[in-house]
Structures are given as structure tokens and as C-alpha cells.
Design an enzyme around this catalytic site. Structure first.
Site, PDB file in Angstrom:
ATOM      1  N   GLU A 106      27.578 -48.145  76.853  1.00 49.48           N
ATOM      2  CA  GLU A 106      28.079 -49.420  77.389  1.00 49.48           C
ATOM      3  C   GLU A 106      29.537 -49.602  76.978  1.00 49.48           C
ATOM      4  OE1 GLU A 106      28.198 -51.666  79.418  1.00 49.48           O
ATOM      5  OE2 GLU A 106      26.881 -53.357  78.954  1.00 49.48           O
ATOM      6  N   ASP A 107      30.303 -50.289  77.824  1.00 52.72           N
ATOM      7  CA  ASP A 107      31.712 -50.508  77.469  1.00 52.72           C
ATOM      8  C   ASP A 107      31.842 -51.515  76.328  1.00 52.72           C
ATOM      9  OD1 ASP A 107      30.906 -52.696  79.003  1.00 52.72           O
ATOM     10  OD2 ASP A 107      32.525 -52.552  80.464  1.00 52.72           O
ATOM     11  N   ASP A 110      28.909 -58.058  74.320  1.00 53.87           N
ATOM     12  CA  ASP A 110      29.518 -59.377  74.188  1.00 53.87           C
ATOM     13  C   ASP A 110      28.419 -60.349  73.737  1.00 53.87           C
ATOM     14  OD1 ASP A 110      31.388 -61.453  74.500  1.00 53.87           O
ATOM     15  OD2 ASP A 110      30.977 -61.676  76.621  1.00 53.87           O
ATOM     16  N   PHE A 159      39.891 -61.165  75.710  1.00 55.35           N
ATOM     17  CA  PHE A 159      39.509 -60.489  76.945  1.00 55.35           C
ATOM     18  C   PHE A 159      40.252 -59.159  77.003  1.00 55.35           C
ATOM     19  CE2 PHE A 159      39.451 -59.404  81.393  1.00 55.35           C
ATOM     20  CZ  PHE A 159      38.141 -59.691  81.724  1.00 55.35           C
ATOM     21  N   ARG A 172      41.241 -50.676  85.233  1.00 54.71           N
ATOM     22  CA  ARG A 172      40.270 -49.718  84.671  1.00 54.71           C
ATOM     23  C   ARG A 172      40.950 -48.406  84.288  1.00 54.71           C
ATOM     24  NH1 ARG A 172      35.056 -51.695  85.473  1.00 54.71           N
ATOM     25  NH2 ARG A 172      34.651 -52.791  87.418  1.00 54.71           N
TER      26      ARG A 172
HETATM   27  P1  5GP Z   1      27.090 -59.396  77.715  1.00 56.35           P
HETATM   28  O1  5GP Z   1      25.886 -59.367  78.592  1.00 56.35           O
HETATM   29  O2  5GP Z   1      26.949 -58.655  76.419  1.00 56.35           O
HETATM   30  O3  5GP Z   1      27.622 -60.795  77.530  1.00 56.35           O
HETATM   31  O4  5GP Z   1      28.242 -58.748  78.548  1.00 56.35           O
HETATM   32  C1  5GP Z   1      28.455 -57.440  78.654  1.00 56.35           C
HETATM   33  C2  5GP Z   1      29.359 -57.193  79.837  1.00 56.35           C
HETATM   34  O5  5GP Z   1      30.329 -58.241  80.039  1.00 56.35           O
HETATM   35  C3  5GP Z   1      30.164 -55.954  79.596  1.00 56.35           C
HETATM   36  O6  5GP Z   1      29.483 -54.804  80.003  1.00 56.35           O
HETATM   37  C4  5GP Z   1      31.404 -56.207  80.435  1.00 56.35           C
HETATM   38  O7  5GP Z   1      31.159 -55.822  81.764  1.00 56.35           O
HETATM   39  C5  5GP Z   1      31.572 -57.707  80.401  1.00 56.35           C
HETATM   40  N1  5GP Z   1      32.584 -58.113  79.410  1.00 56.35           N
HETATM   41  C6  5GP Z   1      32.363 -58.788  78.256  1.00 56.35           C
HETATM   42  N2  5GP Z   1      33.526 -58.985  77.588  1.00 56.35           N
HETATM   43  C7  5GP Z   1      34.500 -58.411  78.361  1.00 56.35           C
HETATM   44  C8  5GP Z   1      35.917 -58.267  78.192  1.00 56.35           C
HETATM   45  O8  5GP Z   1      36.548 -58.688  77.224  1.00 56.35           O
HETATM   46  N3  5GP Z   1      36.570 -57.597  79.186  1.00 56.35           N
HETATM   47  C9  5GP Z   1      35.950 -57.095  80.275  1.00 56.35           C
HETATM   48  N4  5GP Z   1      36.714 -56.454  81.184  1.00 56.35           N
HETATM   49  N5  5GP Z   1      34.610 -57.217  80.461  1.00 56.35           N
HETATM   50  C10 5GP Z   1      33.901 -57.856  79.504  1.00 56.35           C
END
Ligand code: 5GP
Length: 183
Positions: A106-107, A110, A159, A172
Site C-alpha cells: 500500500e502507498d 492513513d 498531504f 504520480r
Molecule cells: P485510509 O483508508 O487509510 O484513510 O486511506 C488510505 C488511502 O488514502 C491511501 O491509499 C491513499 O490513496 C489515500 N491517502 C491518504 N493520505 C494521502 C496523502 O497524503 N496523499 C495522497 N495522495 N493520498 C492519500
């Protein structure tokens, strides 16, 4: 909009990804693994990480998106994230994961909503092992109790874009991980 500011350089990323690959190689010593990339943000991380793993590895990809409550990217930048939406599958994996060593790539972790959903989905397939590799971890934002087994970098509540991560599909292809100042 403000210009992206470098948070982690391409050299720092390469070094950390190599360390993560070496760790995974040690942990699964000699066993085959499946790397499952979460589209689209993890594509570049997966391709670099995979080449740092000295094991018999196959790839797969899964797609997810959030229902409802996530704001548009412009709102995200102004007001922070609202990840209270539910997660839904947009692309399933192509192969069985039963009795396999699965590593979800996963990238960024959050709130943890996405990975909590994916973990439940994968565990239902009864893999032999299930691990999470996250390039970035915004642990201060977590609302679900989930941790990655392999984390590239802890980051503050900013962000970020680049190295696969987007803002409205842009950035990207930046080689560095950058913050996009809230405007
Ligand atoms: P979660 O479900 O953990 O809240 O969110 C995960 C997803 O939210 C990540 O896979 C990503 O796609 C997006 N995301 C969360 N924080 C960021 C951020 O700082 N930048 C970007 N580009 N995407 C984020």
C-alpha cells in the site's frame, strides 16, 4: 497552487525500499510470496520493492475506492481528510490466495479504513501468511486499530504526492515524495 516540497528524496526512498526488501527476504527465507499492490498509488512502490526481494514472487493488483464521505481532492487539501466513507472493491485479485504468503503493498496508511477492509477480505481467503507493507504511515490519523508489518517512513499529517501518490491524478510520476502545502 503551491509547488510540491521534497519530504523524502529518491535516494532516501531507494535506500529504505532496499532495506524493506531485505527484511521481507529474510522473513520469508526461501518461500514463495504474492505481492498485491493496491491501485493506483502503490504501483511504483511495488515495482521497486519487488526488485529488492530475493524470493520467488508473483504480483497481483486490487482496486478500492471510498463510498460517499471522502471530499474532493481540493477539499482534502483545504480541510484535511474525512475518511469516514466505507470502502468498496473496484478490482479483485486474479488468483487464489488460499495457503499462500500474501503481502499487501500500500502507498500510505492513513485512517486505516482501507486496510482494515482489505485485511478482512484477504483473511477470508485463508492465506498461509498475511503481511502489510506500507510505504508511508500517518499514524496520528488512525481511526482503526491496524498496523503495517513493514513501514517505509512515518510521516506527519501532511498531504503527500509523488512516487505513485497523486492529487487529482497528477504528480504520480514525481521521483521524490513531496508534500503539497495546503492552500
Ligand atoms: P485510509 O483508508 O487509510 O484513510 O486511506 C488510505 C488511502 O488514502 C491511501 O491509499 C491513499 O490513496 C489515500 N491517502 C491518504 N493520505 C494521502 C496523502 O497524503 N496523499 C495522497 N495522495 N493520498 C492519500
Amino acid at each position: 497552487m503551491s509547488e510540491p516540497q521534497i519530504l523524502f528524496s529518491r535516494q532516501q526512498i531507494a535506500q529504505r525500499v532496499a532495506e524493506m526488501g531485505a527484511q521481507i527476504t529474510r522473513d520469508f527465507s526461501g518461500e514463495p510470496i504474492i505481492l498485491i499492490g493496491v491501485l493506483k498509488g502503490a504501483a511504483i512502490f511495488l515495482s521497486d520493492l519487488a526488485r529488492q526481494i530475493q524470493l520467488d514472487a508473483t504480483f497481483d493488483f486490487i482496486g478500492v475506492s471510498s463510498y460517499g464521505n471522502r471530499p474532493s481532492p481540493a477539499q482534502e487539501l483545504q480541510g484535511g481528510w474525512d475518511s469516514t466513507g466505507e470502502v468498496r472493491l473496484t478490482k479483485d485479485v486474479d488468483q487464489s490466495m488460499a495457503d499462500k504468503n500474501v503481502i499487501v503493498v500500500e502507498d500510505i496508511l492513513d485512517t486505516g479504513l482501507t486496510m482494515t477492509y482489505l485485511r478482512k477480505l484477504f483473511l477470508a481467503h485463508q492465506p498461509k501468511a498475511f503481511r502489510i507493507a506500507a510505504l508511508l504511515d500517518k499514524s496520528s490519523r488512525r481511526i482503526m486499530p491496524i498496523k503495517a508489518d513493514y513501514v517505509g517512513f512515518q510521516i506527519p499529517d501532511e498531504f503527500v504526492v509523488g512516487y505513485g501518490l497523486d492529487h487529482a491524478e497528477r504528480y504520480r510520476n514525481l521521483a521524490d515524495i513531496c508534500t503539497l502545502p495546503r492552500g
